[in-house]
Design a protein around this motif. Structure first.
Motif, PDB file in Angstrom:
ATOM      1  N   LEU A   1       1.517   0.396   5.284  1.00 43.80           N
ATOM      2  CA  LEU A   1       0.396  -0.476   4.959  1.00 43.80           C
ATOM      3  C   LEU A   1      -0.771   0.423   4.585  1.00 43.80           C
ATOM      4  CD1 LEU A   1       0.768  -3.123   7.803  1.00 43.80           C
ATOM      5  CD2 LEU A   1       1.400  -3.363   5.395  1.00 43.80           C
ATOM      6  N   GLY A   2      -1.232   0.319   3.341  1.00 45.88           N
ATOM      7  CA  GLY A   2      -2.250   1.224   2.814  1.00 45.88           C
ATOM      8  C   GLY A   2      -3.565   1.135   3.558  1.00 45.88           C
ATOM      9  N   LEU A   3      -4.122   2.294   3.890  1.00 44.06           N
ATOM     10  CA  LEU A   3      -5.403   2.368   4.578  1.00 44.06           C
ATOM     11  C   LEU A   3      -6.515   2.952   3.711  1.00 44.06           C
ATOM     12  CD1 LEU A   3      -4.275   3.709   8.082  1.00 44.06           C
ATOM     13  CD2 LEU A   3      -4.858   1.355   7.448  1.00 44.06           C
ATOM     14  N   ALA A   4      -6.188   3.997   2.962  1.00 42.44           N
ATOM     15  CA  ALA A   4      -7.217   4.685   2.188  1.00 42.44           C
ATOM     16  C   ALA A   4      -6.558   5.530   1.106  1.00 42.44           C
ATOM     17  CB  ALA A   4      -8.061   5.570   3.111  1.00 42.44           C
ATOM     18  N   SER A   5      -7.412   6.140   0.290  1.00 38.49           N
ATOM     19  CA  SER A   5      -6.947   7.058  -0.743  1.00 38.49           C
ATOM     20  C   SER A   5      -7.497   8.442  -0.423  1.00 38.49           C
ATOM     21  CB  SER A   5      -7.429   6.570  -2.107  1.00 38.49           C
ATOM     22  OG  SER A   5      -6.808   7.295  -3.146  1.00 38.49           O
ATOM     23  N   ARG A   6      -7.484   9.342  -1.403  1.00 39.45           N
ATOM     24  CA  ARG A   6      -7.922  10.716  -1.126  1.00 39.45           C
ATOM     25  C   ARG A   6      -9.413  10.828  -0.863  1.00 39.45           C
ATOM     26  NH1 ARG A   6      -7.049  12.530  -7.300  1.00 39.45           N
ATOM     27  NH2 ARG A   6      -5.448  11.006  -7.079  1.00 39.45           N
ATOM     28  N   ALA A   7     -10.200   9.958  -1.450  1.00 37.02           N
ATOM     29  CA  ALA A   7     -11.645   9.969  -1.219  1.00 37.02           C
ATOM     30  C   ALA A   7     -12.005   8.844  -0.249  1.00 37.02           C
ATOM     31  CB  ALA A   7     -12.390   9.791  -2.534  1.00 37.02           C
ATOM     32  N   PRO A   8     -12.923   9.085   0.659  1.00 42.49           N
ATOM     33  CA  PRO A   8     -13.253   8.086   1.688  1.00 42.49           C
ATOM     34  C   PRO A   8     -13.647   6.718   1.137  1.00 42.49           C
ATOM     35  CG  PRO A   8     -14.299  10.177   2.193  1.00 42.49           C
ATOM     36  CD  PRO A   8     -13.685  10.313   0.824  1.00 42.49           C
ATOM     37  N   GLU A   9     -14.300   6.677  -0.018  1.00 45.13           N
ATOM     38  CA  GLU A   9     -14.758   5.393  -0.550  1.00 45.13           C
ATOM     39  C   GLU A   9     -13.705   4.674  -1.393  1.00 45.13           C
ATOM     40  OE1 GLU A   9     -15.612   8.584  -3.467  1.00 45.13           O
ATOM     41  OE2 GLU A   9     -16.047   8.404  -1.345  1.00 45.13           O
ATOM     42  N   GLU A  10     -12.565   5.298  -1.632  1.00 46.41           N
ATOM     43  CA  GLU A  10     -11.516   4.702  -2.448  1.00 46.41           C
ATOM     44  C   GLU A  10     -10.523   3.922  -1.594  1.00 46.41           C
ATOM     45  OE1 GLU A  10      -9.461   7.620  -4.772  1.00 46.41           O
ATOM     46  OE2 GLU A  10     -11.285   8.314  -5.751  1.00 46.41           O
ATOM     47  N   SER A  11     -10.108   2.779  -2.103  1.00 45.02           N
ATOM     48  CA  SER A  11      -9.063   1.994  -1.439  1.00 45.02           C
ATOM     49  C   SER A  11      -7.709   2.633  -1.695  1.00 45.02           C
ATOM     50  CB  SER A  11      -9.044   0.567  -1.990  1.00 45.02           C
ATOM     51  OG  SER A  11     -10.255  -0.082  -1.725  1.00 45.02           O
ATOM     52  N   ALA A  12      -6.765   2.325  -0.843  1.00 47.17           N
ATOM     53  CA  ALA A  12      -5.392   2.801  -1.045  1.00 47.17           C
ATOM     54  C   ALA A  12      -4.869   2.244  -2.364  1.00 47.17           C
ATOM     55  CB  ALA A  12      -4.509   2.348   0.104  1.00 47.17           C
ATOM     56  N   PRO A  13      -4.112   3.032  -3.133  1.00 42.82           N
ATOM     57  CA  PRO A  13      -3.591   2.530  -4.407  1.00 42.82           C
ATOM     58  C   PRO A  13      -2.574   1.397  -4.234  1.00 42.82           C
ATOM     59  CG  PRO A  13      -2.814   4.770  -3.997  1.00 42.82           C
ATOM     60  CD  PRO A  13      -3.786   4.430  -2.914  1.00 42.82           C
ATOM     61  N   TYR A  14      -1.924   1.358  -3.079  1.00 39.69           N
ATOM     62  CA  TYR A  14      -0.964   0.288  -2.784  1.00 39.69           C
ATOM     63  C   TYR A  14      -1.351  -0.371  -1.471  1.00 39.69           C
ATOM     64  CZ  TYR A  14       1.732   2.415  -6.475  1.00 39.69           C
ATOM     65  OH  TYR A  14       2.128   2.906  -7.694  1.00 39.69           O
ATOM     66  N   ILE A  15      -1.346  -1.694  -1.460  1.00 40.77           N
ATOM     67  CA  ILE A  15      -1.673  -2.451  -0.246  1.00 40.77           C
ATOM     68  C   ILE A  15      -0.529  -2.354   0.758  1.00 40.77           C
ATOM     69  CG2 ILE A  15      -0.852  -4.720  -1.076  1.00 40.77           C
ATOM     70  CD1 ILE A  15      -4.112  -4.282   0.807  1.00 40.77           C
ATOM     71  N   ALA A  16       0.701  -2.249   0.237  1.00 35.20           N
ATOM     72  CA  ALA A  16       1.884  -2.109   1.091  1.00 35.20           C
ATOM     73  C   ALA A  16       3.020  -1.506   0.277  1.00 35.20           C
ATOM     74  CB  ALA A  16       2.314  -3.465   1.640  1.00 35.20           C
ATOM     75  N   ILE A  17       3.872  -0.758   0.983  1.00 37.54           N
ATOM     76  CA  ILE A  17       5.088  -0.214   0.372  1.00 37.54           C
ATOM     77  C   ILE A  17       6.212  -0.362   1.385  1.00 37.54           C
ATOM     78  CG2 ILE A  17       6.225   1.766  -0.681  1.00 37.54           C
ATOM     79  CD1 ILE A  17       3.428   2.997  -1.139  1.00 37.54           C
ATOM     80  N   ALA A  18       7.264  -1.039   0.983  1.00 35.98           N
ATOM     81  CA  ALA A  18       8.455  -1.160   1.823  1.00 35.98           C
ATOM     82  C   ALA A  18       9.505  -0.189   1.294  1.00 35.98           C
ATOM     83  CB  ALA A  18       9.002  -2.580   1.790  1.00 35.98           C
ATOM     84  N   HIS A  19      10.110   0.573   2.196  1.00 40.76           N
ATOM     85  CA  HIS A  19      11.146   1.543   1.840  1.00 40.76           C
ATOM     86  C   HIS A  19      12.450   1.108   2.506  1.00 40.76           C
ATOM     87  CE1 HIS A  19       8.054   4.298   0.369  1.00 40.76           C
ATOM     88  NE2 HIS A  19       7.396   4.087   1.492  1.00 40.76           N
ATOM     89  N   LEU A  20      13.448   0.801   1.707  1.00 42.32           N
ATOM     90  CA  LEU A  20      14.747   0.369   2.204  1.00 42.32           C
ATOM     91  C   LEU A  20      15.772   1.438   1.862  1.00 42.32           C
ATOM     92  CD1 LEU A  20      13.083  -2.217   0.892  1.00 42.32           C
ATOM     93  CD2 LEU A  20      15.038  -3.440   1.805  1.00 42.32           C
ATOM     94  N   LYS A  21      16.588   1.815   2.825  1.00 41.74           N
ATOM     95  CA  LYS A  21      17.573   2.879   2.610  1.00 41.74           C
ATOM     96  C   LYS A  21      18.986   2.298   2.533  1.00 41.74           C
ATOM     97  CE  LYS A  21      14.720   6.256   4.966  1.00 41.74           C
ATOM     98  NZ  LYS A  21      14.583   7.137   6.129  1.00 41.74           N
TER      99      LYS A  21
END
Length: 104
Positions: free
Chosen positions: A44-64
């Motif tokens: 579940l995305g929290l942040a990006s590389r800069a403090p003021e930037e939002s995470a590029p993805y709100i969520a990513i599910a990884h299925l193996k």
């Protein structure tokens, strides 16, 4: 082993019900895929590389899965059901990527 990542892009207008996704959608997927699914992780995305930037993805599910074929054979029969549930947790289309897992 392969990993299927379903990435939900983030934007100011995105809506994503993480609780529904965790408690309803993913359990439905797990049950439907059965033993073909070898593992599942949710980011579940929290942040990006800069403090003021939002995470590029709100969520990513990884299925193996053991192979692309194992994914296709287990996922295919349920794809319409999974797709029909999307409107219950988000207004954004997920991007799917299949990757080979390489460990070091």
């Amino acid at each position: 082993m392969i990993k299927v990542s379903v990435m939900y892009p983030n934007s100011k207008d995105v809506q994503f019900d993480a609780d529904y996704y965790k408690t309803k959608h993913l359990p439905m997927v797990i049950d439907a895929l059965g033993s073909a699914l070898k593992g599942l992780e949710l980011d579940l995305g929290l942040a990006s590389r800069a403090p003021e930037e939002s995470a590029p993805y709100i969520a990513i599910a990884h299925l193996k899965f053991d192979s692309v074929t194992a994914f296709q054979e287990s996922f295919g029969p349920h794809a319409e059901t999974f797709a029909a549930d999307i409107e219950n947790y988000t207004n954004v289309q997920g991007v799917l990527q299949i990757s080979e897992l390489v460990t070091f």
